[in-house]
Design an enzyme around this catalytic site. Structure first.
Site, PDB file in Angstrom:
ATOM      1  N   ILE A  12      28.802 -19.160  64.505  1.00 46.99           N
ATOM      2  CA  ILE A  12      30.009 -19.920  64.142  1.00 46.99           C
ATOM      3  C   ILE A  12      29.723 -21.418  63.976  1.00 46.99           C
ATOM      4  CG2 ILE A  12      30.936 -20.428  66.457  1.00 46.99           C
ATOM      5  CD1 ILE A  12      33.681 -19.384  65.325  1.00 46.99           C
ATOM      6  N   ASN A  25      36.075 -22.660  78.529  1.00 52.39           N
ATOM      7  CA  ASN A  25      36.663 -22.379  79.844  1.00 52.39           C
ATOM      8  C   ASN A  25      37.713 -23.444  80.127  1.00 52.39           C
ATOM      9  OD1 ASN A  25      35.391 -24.639  81.166  1.00 52.39           O
ATOM     10  ND2 ASN A  25      33.493 -23.458  81.044  1.00 52.39           N
ATOM     11  N   ASP A  35      30.553 -21.517  73.569  1.00 53.56           N
ATOM     12  CA  ASP A  35      30.930 -22.868  73.995  1.00 53.56           C
ATOM     13  C   ASP A  35      29.691 -23.777  74.046  1.00 53.56           C
ATOM     14  OD1 ASP A  35      32.378 -24.956  75.080  1.00 53.56           O
ATOM     15  OD2 ASP A  35      32.811 -23.973  76.983  1.00 53.56           O
ATOM     16  N   THR A 119      35.164 -11.699  74.857  1.00 57.66           N
ATOM     17  CA  THR A 119      34.384 -10.453  74.879  1.00 57.66           C
ATOM     18  C   THR A 119      32.949 -10.634  75.374  1.00 57.66           C
ATOM     19  OG1 THR A 119      33.565 -10.643  72.605  1.00 57.66           O
ATOM     20  CG2 THR A 119      35.707  -9.574  72.910  1.00 57.66           C
ATOM     21  N   TYR A 122      33.433 -13.216  79.677  1.00 52.74           N
ATOM     22  CA  TYR A 122      34.737 -12.860  80.271  1.00 52.74           C
ATOM     23  C   TYR A 122      35.024 -11.358  80.233  1.00 52.74           C
ATOM     24  CZ  TYR A 122      36.133 -17.777  80.941  1.00 52.74           C
ATOM     25  OH  TYR A 122      36.234 -19.086  81.350  1.00 52.74           O
TER      26      TYR A 122
HETATM   27  P1  ADP Z   1      33.977 -15.681  76.673  1.00 52.47           P
HETATM   28  O1  ADP Z   1      33.678 -16.449  77.929  1.00 52.47           O
HETATM   29  O2  ADP Z   1      35.333 -16.026  76.076  1.00 52.47           O
HETATM   30  O3  ADP Z   1      33.765 -14.208  76.833  1.00 52.47           O
HETATM   31  P2  ADP Z   1      31.393 -15.972  75.264  1.00 52.47           P
HETATM   32  O4  ADP Z   1      30.895 -17.188  74.578  1.00 52.47           O
HETATM   33  O5  ADP Z   1      30.662 -15.495  76.464  1.00 52.47           O
HETATM   34  O6  ADP Z   1      32.952 -16.273  75.585  1.00 52.47           O
HETATM   35  O7  ADP Z   1      31.468 -14.767  74.223  1.00 52.47           O
HETATM   36  C1  ADP Z   1      32.457 -14.632  73.235  1.00 52.47           C
HETATM   37  C2  ADP Z   1      31.825 -14.050  71.990  1.00 52.47           C
HETATM   38  O8  ADP Z   1      31.153 -15.085  71.278  1.00 52.47           O
HETATM   39  C3  ADP Z   1      30.782 -12.958  72.234  1.00 52.47           C
HETATM   40  O9  ADP Z   1      30.956 -11.942  71.250  1.00 52.47           O
HETATM   41  C4  ADP Z   1      29.467 -13.687  71.989  1.00 52.47           C
HETATM   42  O10 ADP Z   1      28.443 -12.804  71.555  1.00 52.47           O
HETATM   43  C5  ADP Z   1      29.888 -14.605  70.858  1.00 52.47           C
HETATM   44  N1  ADP Z   1      29.011 -15.753  70.546  1.00 52.47           N
HETATM   45  C6  ADP Z   1      28.070 -16.358  71.302  1.00 52.47           C
HETATM   46  N2  ADP Z   1      27.498 -17.364  70.626  1.00 52.47           N
HETATM   47  C7  ADP Z   1      28.075 -17.382  69.388  1.00 52.47           C
HETATM   48  C8  ADP Z   1      27.902 -18.161  68.193  1.00 52.47           C
HETATM   49  N3  ADP Z   1      27.011 -19.164  68.137  1.00 52.47           N
HETATM   50  N4  ADP Z   1      28.679 -17.873  67.120  1.00 52.47           N
HETATM   51  C9  ADP Z   1      29.607 -16.879  67.158  1.00 52.47           C
HETATM   52  N5  ADP Z   1      29.820 -16.116  68.241  1.00 52.47           N
HETATM   53  C10 ADP Z   1      29.055 -16.359  69.330  1.00 52.47           C
END
Ligand code: ADP
Length: 173
Positions: A12, A25, A35, A119, A122
Site C-alpha cells: 500500500i 493502533n 503501520d 486481519t 489484531y
Molecule cells: P492490524 O493490527 O490491524 O491487524 P497489520 O498491519 O498487522 O494490522 O495487518 C493488517 C493487514 O495489512 C494484513 O493483511 C497485513 O498482511 C497487511 N499489510 C502489512 N504490510 C502491508 C503493506 N505494506 N501494504 C498492504 N498491506 C500490508
C-alpha cells in the site's frame, strides 16, 4: 460489483491515490505491520503530525498528509482486536470503513486505498473481515458518487483470494 472497487496485490505504501488508509493502533504513534511500513515510507514528518492528533478510538479515523508517500494523505484508523467475536468486533470494524470513507468524502478525497484492517496482528478472521469491508464500501459508494475509486490492497495471496472470491460471490443483476 461496483466498478469503482478494485482489488490488487501489493504494498500500500506504493499505491498512487489521494489517500491510503493505515491500520494503526490507538496511540497513532507507529507500530508493526502496515503501520510500520507506512511510517518508514512517509518519513519522520508523519510521526510529528501524528503526535498532535492525541490518538484515535477504535472504529474512528483521523487524517494526515502523506509526506514522502506517493499518496497525498493518510487516513489512520484503529481496527478492533479480535477476541472471539462477542465484543462488538464486527460493528467496530464496520465503523472503521465507514469512518474512513466519510472522512475522505468530507475532505474531497476521490481515490482511497485500504489494507485488510485488523486481519494481521489484531487476528480478525480474514473472510469475516473481508465481507465487512466489501459490504460497507459498497453501501457507502452507492450513496456517494463523488468517490471515484476504492482499492483493496492485498499484501498476501490469502487476502487476495478472499477479496476475489467474496467479491465474485455476488450474483450480477
Ligand atoms: P492490524 O493490527 O490491524 O491487524 P497489520 O498491519 O498487522 O494490522 O495487518 C493488517 C493487514 O495489512 C494484513 O493483511 C497485513 O498482511 C497487511 N499489510 C502489512 N504490510 C502491508 C503493506 N505494506 N501494504 C498492504 N498491506 C500490508
Amino acid at each position: 460489483m461496483d466498478e469503482r472497487i478494485e482489488i490488487i496485490e501489493g504494498d500500500i505504501t506504493r499505491v498512487v491515490v489521494d489517500a491510503i488508509v493505515n491500520a494503526a493502533n490507538s496511540t497513532l504513534l507507529g507500530g508493526g505491520g502496515v503501520d510500520g511500513a507506512i511510517h518508514r515510507a512517509a518519513g519522520p514528518d508523519l510521526l510529528d503530525e501524528c503526535r498532535g492528533l492525541h490518538g484515535c478510538a477504535t472504529g474512528e479515523a483521523k487524517m494526515t498528509r502523506g509526506y514522502k508517500l506517493p499518496a497525498g494523505h493518510v487516513i489512520h484508523t484503529v481496527g478492533p482486536i479480535w477476541s472471539g467475536g462477542a465484543r462488538n468486533e464486527d460493528e467496530l470494524l464496520a465503523n472503521c470503513y465507514r469512518s474512513c470513507l466519510r472522512l475522505a468524502a468530507e475532505r474531497g478525497i476521490k481515490t482511497v486505498a485500504f489494507p485488510a484492517i485488523s486481519t494481521g496482528a489484531y487476528r480478525f478472521p480474514l473472510q469475516r473481515a473481508v465481507r465487512i469491508a466489501l459490504r460497507e464500501t459498497k453501501a457507502f459508494l452507492s450513496e456517494h458518487p463523488a468517490i471515484e475509486k476504492v482499492v483493496f490492497v492485498c499484501f498476501d495471496q490469502d487476502t487476495l483470494q478472499a477479496y476475489r472470491s467474496l467479491s465474485a460471490g455476488e450474483v450480477s443483476p
